[in-house]
Design a protein around this motif. Structure first.
Motif, mmCIF file in Angstrom:
data_model
loop_
_atom_site.group_PDB
_atom_site.id
_atom_site.type_symbol
_atom_site.label_atom_id
_atom_site.label_comp_id
_atom_site.label_asym_id
_atom_site.label_seq_id
_atom_site.Cartn_x
_atom_site.Cartn_y
_atom_site.Cartn_z
ATOM 1 N N CYS A 111 0.129 7.587 4.169
ATOM 2 C CA CYS A 111 -0.038 7.340 2.733
ATOM 3 C C CYS A 111 -0.715 8.524 2.047
ATOM 4 O O CYS A 111 -0.341 8.901 0.932
ATOM 5 C CB CYS A 111 -0.847 6.063 2.518
ATOM 6 S SG CYS A 111 0.024 4.547 2.963
ATOM 7 N N GLU A 112 -1.723 9.114 2.700
ATOM 8 C CA GLU A 112 -2.382 10.287 2.129
ATOM 9 C C GLU A 112 -1.410 11.453 2.018
ATOM 10 O O GLU A 112 -1.382 12.161 1.014
ATOM 11 C CB GLU A 112 -3.578 10.684 2.996
ATOM 12 C CG GLU A 112 -4.728 9.693 2.999
ATOM 13 C CD GLU A 112 -5.498 9.677 1.697
ATOM 14 O OE1 GLU A 112 -5.718 10.744 1.105
ATOM 15 O OE2 GLU A 112 -5.887 8.580 1.256
ATOM 16 N N SER B 231 -8.260 13.048 5.723
ATOM 17 C CA SER B 231 -7.230 12.633 6.673
ATOM 18 C C SER B 231 -7.797 12.699 8.092
ATOM 19 O O SER B 231 -8.603 13.570 8.411
ATOM 20 C CB SER B 231 -6.000 13.538 6.571
ATOM 21 O OG SER B 231 -5.362 13.374 5.323
ATOM 22 N N CYS C 138 -3.540 1.445 11.758
ATOM 23 C CA CYS C 138 -4.109 1.563 10.413
ATOM 24 C C CYS C 138 -4.469 3.016 10.096
ATOM 25 O O CYS C 138 -4.236 3.493 8.974
ATOM 26 C CB CYS C 138 -5.333 0.669 10.274
ATOM 27 S SG CYS C 138 -4.962 -1.101 10.272
ATOM 28 N N CYS C 139 -5.032 3.733 11.071
ATOM 29 C CA CYS C 139 -5.373 5.148 10.857
ATOM 30 C C CYS C 139 -4.113 5.984 10.648
ATOM 31 O O CYS C 139 -4.086 6.899 9.811
ATOM 32 C CB CYS C 139 -6.172 5.677 12.040
ATOM 33 S SG CYS C 139 -7.812 4.950 12.219
ATOM 34 N N ARG D 79 0.808 -1.227 0.000
ATOM 35 C CA ARG D 79 0.000 0.000 0.000
ATOM 36 C C ARG D 79 0.837 1.271 0.000
ATOM 37 O O ARG D 79 0.324 2.356 0.273
ATOM 38 C CB ARG D 79 -0.957 0.032 1.202
ATOM 39 C CG ARG D 79 -1.940 -1.123 1.331
ATOM 40 C CD ARG D 79 -2.550 -1.534 0.028
ATOM 41 N NE ARG D 79 -3.783 -2.283 0.202
ATOM 42 C CZ ARG D 79 -4.116 -3.353 -0.509
ATOM 43 N NH1 ARG D 79 -3.274 -3.820 -1.431
ATOM 44 N NH2 ARG D 79 -5.274 -3.945 -0.327
ATOM 45 N N HIS E 3 -2.777 5.248 7.235
ATOM 46 C CA HIS E 3 -3.662 5.914 6.263
ATOM 47 C C HIS E 3 -3.226 7.362 6.053
ATOM 48 O O HIS E 3 -3.087 7.823 4.908
ATOM 49 C CB HIS E 3 -5.105 5.865 6.771
ATOM 50 C CG HIS E 3 -6.057 6.754 6.030
ATOM 51 N ND1 HIS E 3 -6.794 6.338 4.946
ATOM 52 C CD2 HIS E 3 -6.392 8.058 6.220
ATOM 53 C CE1 HIS E 3 -7.536 7.326 4.500
ATOM 54 N NE2 HIS E 3 -7.313 8.388 5.261
ATOM 55 N N LEU F 45 -7.312 0.118 2.086
ATOM 56 C CA LEU F 45 -5.865 0.019 2.286
ATOM 57 C C LEU F 45 -5.513 -1.123 3.226
ATOM 58 O O LEU F 45 -4.602 -1.912 2.962
ATOM 59 C CB LEU F 45 -5.326 1.332 2.867
ATOM 60 C CG LEU F 45 -5.168 2.517 1.914
ATOM 61 C CD1 LEU F 45 -4.889 3.787 2.707
ATOM 62 C CD2 LEU F 45 -4.047 2.268 0.917
ATOM 63 N N TRP F 46 -6.229 -1.210 4.345
ATOM 64 C CA TRP F 46 -5.855 -2.150 5.410
ATOM 65 C C TRP F 46 -6.989 -3.148 5.606
ATOM 66 O O TRP F 46 -7.891 -2.943 6.409
ATOM 67 C CB TRP F 46 -5.513 -1.372 6.685
ATOM 68 C CG TRP F 46 -4.605 -0.237 6.378
ATOM 69 C CD1 TRP F 46 -4.899 1.089 6.425
ATOM 70 C CD2 TRP F 46 -3.255 -0.327 5.910
ATOM 71 N NE1 TRP F 46 -3.814 1.835 6.023
ATOM 72 C CE2 TRP F 46 -2.792 0.992 5.695
ATOM 73 C CE3 TRP F 46 -2.399 -1.388 5.648
ATOM 74 C CZ2 TRP F 46 -1.516 1.272 5.236
ATOM 75 C CZ3 TRP F 46 -1.114 -1.115 5.183
ATOM 76 C CH2 TRP F 46 -0.686 0.202 4.988
ATOM 77 N N ARG G 164 -11.601 4.256 2.176
ATOM 78 C CA ARG G 164 -10.195 4.144 1.789
ATOM 79 C C ARG G 164 -9.380 3.433 2.874
ATOM 80 O O ARG G 164 -8.469 2.653 2.580
ATOM 81 C CB ARG G 164 -9.620 5.539 1.518
ATOM 82 C CG ARG G 164 -10.196 6.198 0.269
ATOM 83 C CD ARG G 164 -9.833 7.669 0.200
ATOM 84 N NE ARG G 164 -8.437 7.880 -0.125
ATOM 85 C CZ ARG G 164 -7.956 8.018 -1.359
ATOM 86 N NH1 ARG G 164 -8.775 7.950 -2.394
ATOM 87 N NH2 ARG G 164 -6.679 8.244 -1.579
ATOM 88 N N LEU G 165 -9.709 3.700 4.134
ATOM 89 C CA LEU G 165 -9.016 3.037 5.241
ATOM 90 C C LEU G 165 -9.164 1.526 5.135
ATOM 91 O O LEU G 165 -8.189 0.773 5.261
ATOM 92 C CB LEU G 165 -9.578 3.526 6.578
ATOM 93 C CG LEU G 165 -9.032 2.849 7.835
ATOM 94 C CD1 LEU G 165 -7.611 3.307 8.107
ATOM 95 C CD2 LEU G 165 -9.932 3.145 9.045
#
Length: 411
Positions: free
Chosen positions: A357-358, A231, A350-351, A89, A354, A328-329, A324-325
């Motif tokens: 990555c954003e 975000s 995970c957050c 990811r 996220h 991704l995960w 999206r979270l």
């Protein structure tokens, strides 16, 4: 007993004990008191005696052979950014930057028994487990470690990320930038959208009925406040799925800070003849407050419908963030196979990832969203429920906004 049988039994016991003794000696030598122990003549004599007794015994394998070929030569040397993105990811540069941040916490020393896993491999194991629906055994075989190692490393990496990166990654960014972003989407003086999502889990061993949500599956709730880009600004996770969103919100630190006026700067605007502070947007499950706007319910006229449309348009940012979270995960859209105490840490990680990555502008594949949508029938989200009547001041702010949106539509 036959002498030969007795000899065989003794050899087996000695061989089995050899590893325990070696491990004991290793731990003893690494302890802070090892210098004093070695200085003791009796301790030296005992160590030599045990070593001499076992030196004639053939050493047996204490762990199965595993292959690291895939990680060492395929992933690190052959994969391009597209392959890194699909599997981890994130691009390789982002991954290596993450490893550099975590290295001081995750780096381990080699021992006499084995070489320590590198920081890069530790982070790769954790991210691979969170990004894919693979089992612990599958991840272990892929990377060339034991199955139990995957679980241990996953939590080590999650704790490191939460300790080092969570507070500075999941936080309020540029206030004016967020205000401008929501204003362009149609809602003035807005700083975020809030919602909750249910994370499926295995049935807990204790108080399992408290975790069954309205849709009938076991879950914990993630409450999140997001900005105009999706975000995460604030997260609150771990409450049982049976608990209502409004109850979770009222027990959160975010609610207390918003109520005290300390979460956002004191920036007010005037709408009509009503003073309006910075607000966040929620669905009907949340209480109407001077700093929290939610949709009108019941019979709607044209102006109320227009207000709801603008609010809903901005609230889509939090729904998209959850989508999206989970894309991704993937670990948080299957049933999290973790202990109760470990689930909140993985969700926070995970957050955090996220947001990283954003922030790095990593490409998000729509294919990942499709994979998540295919699971929605099995783990549908409970519907929101309306709460008590709005407070008078909050109602005036919402009505003033509705009238302004109506007047703007007439121009």
């Amino acid at each position: 007993m036959e002498p030969e049988l007795l000899r065989t039994l003794l050899m087996n016991v000695t061989s089995t004990s050899r590893l325990a003794v070696e491990l004991f000696l290793q731990l003893q030598s690494d302890s802070e008191e090892s210098d004093d122990a070695i200085d003791s003549p009796d301790a030296c004599d005992n160590t030599l005696l045990v070593t001499d007794m076992l030196s004639t015994t053939e050493r047996r394998l204490w762990a199965r052979e595993t292959s690291t070929e895939w990680w060492d030569h395929i992933v690190l040397q052959v994969w391009d950014d597209e392959q890194w993105l699909q599997n981890f990811r994130m691009r390789k540069a982002t991954f290596m930057g993450l490893c550099a941040e975590l290295a001081p916490t995750l780096r381990r020393k080699d021992t006499r028994l084995r070489a320590a896993l590198s920081v890069e491999k530790r982070v790769a194991i954790a991210i691979w487990k969170m990004a894919t629906p693979d089992s612990y055994r599958s991840v272990a075989n892929q990377v060339g470690v034991g199955k139990s190692t995957v679980g241990i490393v996953l939590m080590q990496v999650c704790r490191a990320i939460n300790c080092i990166l969570l507070r500075r990654t999941v936080t309020l960014g540029n206030v004016q930038d967020i205000l401008d972003g929501f204003a362009q989407m149609g809602f003035p003086n807005c700083e975020g959208a809030i919602d909750g999502t249910h994370i499926p889990i295995l049935a807990p061993p204790h108080l399992a009925s408290e975790y069954i949500n309205q849709k009938g599956y076991f879950s914990v709730v993630l409450q999140a406040l997001v900005d105009h880009r999706g975000s995460f600004i604030d997260i609150y996770r771990g409450w049982p799925g049976k608990v209502h969103d409004a109850c979770i919100f009222r027990n959160s630190a975010l609610f207390r800070k918003l109520q005290a006026g300390t979460f956002f700067p004191d920036r007010k605007i005037t709408v009509g003849d009503v003073e309006m502070p910075i607000v966040i947007l929620g669905d009907p499950a949340y209480p109407l407050m001077p700093w929290l706007m939610k949709p009108y319910t019941g019979k709607l006229d044209r102006s109320k419908d227009r207000f709801n449309y603008r609010l809903s348009r901005c609230r889509m940012t939090v729904e998209c963030a959850f989508s999206r979270l989970k894309g991704l995960w993937r670990c948080i859209y299957g049933k999290l196979d973790l202990g109760d105490s470990s689930i909140p840490a993985v969700i926070s990680t995970c957050c955090t990832l996220h947001n990283i990555c954003e922030g790095k502008g990593e490409t998000f594949s729509e294919e990942w969203t499709s994979e998540v949508q295919s699971l929605e029938a099995e783990f549908a989200q409970p519907e929101s429920r309306a709460t008590r009547e709005a407070q008078h001041r909050a109602s005036r702010i919402r009505d003033a906004l509705r009238e302004q949106f109506e007047a703007e539509s007439q121009q």
